[in-house]
Scaffold this motif. Structure first.
Motif, PDB file in Angstrom:
ATOM      1  N   VAL A  93      55.983  36.802  31.938  1.00 43.24           N
ATOM      2  CA  VAL A  93      54.647  36.949  32.341  1.00 43.24           C
ATOM      3  C   VAL A  93      54.120  38.542  32.283  1.00 43.24           C
ATOM      4  CG1 VAL A  93      52.702  36.503  33.650  1.00 43.24           C
ATOM      5  CG2 VAL A  93      54.301  34.734  33.381  1.00 43.24           C
ATOM      6  N   SER A  94      53.036  38.824  31.614  1.00 41.27           N
ATOM      7  CA  SER A  94      52.556  40.395  31.887  1.00 41.27           C
ATOM      8  C   SER A  94      52.212  40.693  33.650  1.00 41.27           C
ATOM      9  CB  SER A  94      51.368  40.594  31.004  1.00 41.27           C
ATOM     10  OG  SER A  94      50.868  41.778  31.361  1.00 41.27           O
ATOM     11  N   GLN A  95      53.135  41.588  34.012  1.00 41.35           N
ATOM     12  CA  GLN A  95      52.807  42.076  35.424  1.00 41.35           C
ATOM     13  C   GLN A  95      51.388  42.572  35.643  1.00 41.35           C
ATOM     14  OE1 GLN A  95      55.036  42.114  38.453  1.00 41.35           O
ATOM     15  NE2 GLN A  95      55.450  40.339  37.181  1.00 41.35           N
ATOM     16  N   ASN A  96      50.899  43.380  34.603  1.00 39.54           N
ATOM     17  CA  ASN A  96      49.553  43.927  34.616  1.00 39.54           C
ATOM     18  C   ASN A  96      48.372  42.919  34.519  1.00 39.54           C
ATOM     19  OD1 ASN A  96      50.047  46.627  35.053  1.00 39.54           O
ATOM     20  ND2 ASN A  96      49.449  47.450  32.875  1.00 39.54           N
ATOM     21  N   ALA A  97      48.619  42.037  33.672  1.00 45.86           N
ATOM     22  CA  ALA A  97      47.601  40.938  33.527  1.00 45.86           C
ATOM     23  C   ALA A  97      47.474  40.215  35.156  1.00 45.86           C
ATOM     24  CB  ALA A  97      48.006  40.046  32.436  1.00 45.86           C
ATOM     25  N   LEU A  98      48.555  39.887  35.761  1.00 48.26           N
ATOM     26  CA  LEU A  98      48.639  39.344  36.908  1.00 48.26           C
ATOM     27  C   LEU A  98      47.915  40.218  37.767  1.00 48.26           C
ATOM     28  CD1 LEU A  98      52.305  37.761  36.821  1.00 48.26           C
ATOM     29  CD2 LEU A  98      50.075  36.524  36.776  1.00 48.26           C
ATOM     30  N   ARG A  99      48.306  41.429  37.867  1.00 46.44           N
ATOM     31  CA  ARG A  99      47.781  42.449  39.023  1.00 46.44           C
ATOM     32  C   ARG A  99      46.286  42.233  38.770  1.00 46.44           C
ATOM     33  NH1 ARG A  99      52.731  46.479  37.978  1.00 46.44           N
ATOM     34  NH2 ARG A  99      54.115  45.891  39.323  1.00 46.44           N
ATOM     35  N   TRP A 100      45.900  42.558  37.682  1.00 45.17           N
ATOM     36  CA  TRP A 100      44.200  42.615  37.314  1.00 45.17           C
ATOM     37  C   TRP A 100      43.481  41.293  37.819  1.00 45.17           C
ATOM     38  CZ3 TRP A 100      42.299  47.262  37.753  1.00 45.17           C
ATOM     39  CH2 TRP A 100      42.748  48.150  37.009  1.00 45.17           C
ATOM     40  N   GLY A 101      44.314  40.383  37.306  1.00 41.04           N
ATOM     41  CA  GLY A 101      43.627  38.957  37.753  1.00 41.04           C
ATOM     42  C   GLY A 101      43.584  38.639  39.090  1.00 41.04           C
ATOM     43  N   PHE A 102      44.627  39.333  39.948  1.00 44.75           N
ATOM     44  CA  PHE A 102      44.638  39.197  41.388  1.00 44.75           C
ATOM     45  C   PHE A 102      43.493  40.018  41.933  1.00 44.75           C
ATOM     46  CE2 PHE A 102      46.272  39.844  45.721  1.00 44.75           C
ATOM     47  CZ  PHE A 102      46.510  38.692  46.143  1.00 44.75           C
ATOM     48  N   VAL A 103      43.447  41.195  41.383  1.00 43.86           N
ATOM     49  CA  VAL A 103      42.369  42.059  41.963  1.00 43.86           C
ATOM     50  C   VAL A 103      40.708  41.536  41.634  1.00 43.86           C
ATOM     51  CG1 VAL A 103      41.045  44.381  41.404  1.00 43.86           C
ATOM     52  CG2 VAL A 103      43.495  44.443  41.419  1.00 43.86           C
ATOM     53  N   VAL A 104      40.839  40.819  40.475  1.00 47.69           N
ATOM     54  CA  VAL A 104      39.463  40.139  40.327  1.00 47.69           C
ATOM     55  C   VAL A 104      39.264  38.897  41.332  1.00 47.69           C
ATOM     56  CG1 VAL A 104      38.190  38.373  38.915  1.00 47.69           C
ATOM     57  CG2 VAL A 104      39.424  40.584  37.895  1.00 47.69           C
ATOM     58  N   PHE A 105      40.445  38.116  41.787  1.00 46.23           N
ATOM     59  CA  PHE A 105      40.501  37.282  42.703  1.00 46.23           C
ATOM     60  C   PHE A 105      39.917  37.820  44.204  1.00 46.23           C
ATOM     61  CE2 PHE A 105      42.913  35.480  46.331  1.00 46.23           C
ATOM     62  CZ  PHE A 105      42.271  34.241  46.443  1.00 46.23           C
ATOM     63  N   LEU A 106      40.468  38.911  44.443  1.00 44.61           N
ATOM     64  CA  LEU A 106      40.212  39.670  45.747  1.00 44.61           C
ATOM     65  C   LEU A 106      38.660  39.997  45.692  1.00 44.61           C
ATOM     66  CD1 LEU A 106      43.268  41.907  46.327  1.00 44.61           C
ATOM     67  CD2 LEU A 106      42.843  39.469  47.377  1.00 44.61           C
ATOM     68  N   ILE A 107      38.176  40.357  44.632  1.00 44.77           N
ATOM     69  CA  ILE A 107      36.837  41.013  44.636  1.00 44.77           C
ATOM     70  C   ILE A 107      35.781  39.909  44.857  1.00 44.77           C
ATOM     71  CG2 ILE A 107      35.019  41.782  43.217  1.00 44.77           C
ATOM     72  CD1 ILE A 107      37.302  43.557  41.753  1.00 44.77           C
ATOM     73  N   VAL A 108      36.280  38.581  44.172  1.00 44.36           N
ATOM     74  CA  VAL A 108      35.341  37.459  44.499  1.00 44.36           C
ATOM     75  C   VAL A 108      35.211  37.098  46.031  1.00 44.36           C
ATOM     76  CG1 VAL A 108      35.259  35.049  43.904  1.00 44.36           C
ATOM     77  CG2 VAL A 108      35.762  36.461  42.272  1.00 44.36           C
ATOM     78  N   VAL A 109      36.783  37.074  46.576  1.00 46.53           N
ATOM     79  CA  VAL A 109      36.848  36.749  47.906  1.00 46.53           C
ATOM     80  C   VAL A 109      36.215  37.619  48.798  1.00 46.53           C
ATOM     81  CG1 VAL A 109      38.555  36.640  49.906  1.00 46.53           C
ATOM     82  CG2 VAL A 109      38.929  35.585  47.838  1.00 46.53           C
ATOM     83  N   ILE A 110      36.174  39.019  48.605  1.00 47.85           N
ATOM     84  CA  ILE A 110      35.496  40.094  49.580  1.00 47.85           C
ATOM     85  C   ILE A 110      33.746  39.655  49.574  1.00 47.85           C
ATOM     86  CG2 ILE A 110      34.821  42.505  49.510  1.00 47.85           C
ATOM     87  CD1 ILE A 110      37.734  42.779  48.449  1.00 47.85           C
ATOM     88  N   VAL A 111      33.377  39.511  47.943  1.00 43.39           N
ATOM     89  CA  VAL A 111      31.804  39.232  48.118  1.00 43.39           C
ATOM     90  C   VAL A 111      31.707  37.764  48.994  1.00 43.39           C
ATOM     91  CG1 VAL A 111      30.039  38.392  46.660  1.00 43.39           C
ATOM     92  CG2 VAL A 111      31.730  40.355  45.948  1.00 43.39           C
ATOM     93  N   SER A 112      32.435  36.793  48.788  1.00 45.40           N
ATOM     94  CA  SER A 112      32.136  35.581  49.412  1.00 45.40           C
ATOM     95  C   SER A 112      32.361  35.703  51.040  1.00 45.40           C
ATOM     96  CB  SER A 112      33.378  34.470  49.126  1.00 45.40           C
ATOM     97  OG  SER A 112      33.275  34.369  47.541  1.00 45.40           O
ATOM     98  N   LEU A 113      33.086  36.640  51.483  1.00 45.71           N
ATOM     99  CA  LEU A 113      33.147  36.738  52.855  1.00 45.71           C
ATOM    100  C   LEU A 113      31.897  37.305  53.592  1.00 45.71           C
ATOM    101  CD1 LEU A 113      36.886  38.413  53.089  1.00 45.71           C
ATOM    102  CD2 LEU A 113      35.860  36.027  53.987  1.00 45.71           C
ATOM    103  N   PHE A 114      30.940  37.874  52.681  1.00 46.30           N
ATOM    104  CA  PHE A 114      29.671  38.438  53.249  1.00 46.30           C
ATOM    105  C   PHE A 114      28.681  37.162  52.915  1.00 46.30           C
ATOM    106  CE2 PHE A 114      31.949  42.387  52.551  1.00 46.30           C
ATOM    107  CZ  PHE A 114      31.527  43.164  53.490  1.00 46.30           C
TER     108      PHE A 114
END
Length: 284
Positions: free
Chosen positions: A125-146
């Motif tokens: 699996v591409s590590q870069n793709a995973l990292r960017w995907g996880f960054v997107v997940f974190l952004i969604v979570v951060i917005v949801s926390l507000f």
């Protein structure tokens, strides 16, 4: 006249490992190193108790930056230090009744299986793709926390449907942890709050309990492969135990919305770290 003699030595099978170990010992031993271990532990323990995370997102980068640890031994040392840290955190949250015991064990079982899957998928699996995907997940979570503020009165009611969902969450968490080395708390805490409607305190206490069997399992494997600095892990773990209870106590005193803001700030730091790793990897 004295002639200089040069002796050429052919390295034996264990010489390269001995050289690495000697270099590692030179880098990580001494007053500065011991003080760094203690400081890292104090900070990791406070964040672990406050946010319900293992503290690996603090321990690993600080070991690399301050003491020139390799990435693998940093991760292994961090995982070993998490065992006592999470144990103290669980006790602290359990005193206030903020631990969902059976859901935590279900999550842990799924995470152990998922970690094995993740380690096998790692070369494919591409590590870069995973990292960017996880960054997107974190952004969604951060917005949801507000947008979603958990209720402290919310109770976790276990049924067949959300039990199966917990297994799935545990497996996915384990896979992600095995692929990119991110601790489960960063995923479990927001998922329990936003997806299962649990209170922020129960999410944190349950997350810490889930980490213990996962961390023990991972540490056993790391010890076999000599990916743990036992002295560093012991100092970090013991130091972390002194501040974990303080972090858990602060979590009960902070307003849920303020807790969400602090957790969001913590996730921003992790997202930035992950994005920087992805960018550096791309440049190589």
């Amino acid at each position: 006249m004295v002639r200089n003699r040069v002796r050429i030595v052919t390295p034996g099978p264990g010489d390269s490992l001995n050289c690495v170990n000697a270099e590692h010992q030179a880098i990580t031993r001494g007053p500065r190193a011991y003080l760094s271990f203690i400081g890292i532990g104090l900070l990791a323990g406070l964040l672990s108790g406050l946010f319900g995370v293992g503290g690996g997102t603090v321990i690993v980068p600080l070991l690399v930056l301050l003491l020139s640890f390799g990435q693998r031994i940093s991760a292994g040392t961090s995982l070993a230090a998490i065992v006592p840290t999470a144990s103290v955190g669980v006790i602290s949250y359990a005193i206030s009744g903020s631990v969902a015991w059976i859901p935590a064990l279900i999550l842990a079982a799924g995470a152990v299986v998922g970690a094995q899957i993740g380690s096998r998928l790692l070369p494919r699996v591409s590590q870069n793709a995973l990292r960017w995907g996880f960054v997107v997940f974190l952004i969604v979570v951060i917005v949801s926390l507000f947008l979603v503020i958990p209720s402290r009165a919310a109770e976790f009611e276990l049924g067949w449907l959300n039990g199966v969902a917990l297994v799935a969450v545990g497996v996915v968490t384990g896979v992600i942890a095995g692929l990119i080395g991110v601790g489960g708390g960063v995923i479990i805490v927001p998922v329990l709050m936003l997806g299962f409607g649990t209170s922020d305190l129960v999410a944190k206490g349950t997350s810490l309990l889930m980490m213990i069997p996962t961390a023990v399992s991972g540490t056993i494997g790391n010890l076999r492969h000599r990916n743990v600095d036992l002295v560093a892990a012991a100092l970090i773990g013991v130091s972390a135990c002194t501040t974990t209870a303080l972090g858990a106590w602060l979590a009960t005193r902070i307003d849920p919305f303020a807790g969400n803001i602090l957790f969001a700030a913590y996730l921003v730091v992790i997202a930035v770290q992950m994005a920087l790793k992805a960018l550096r990897s791309r440049r190589r």
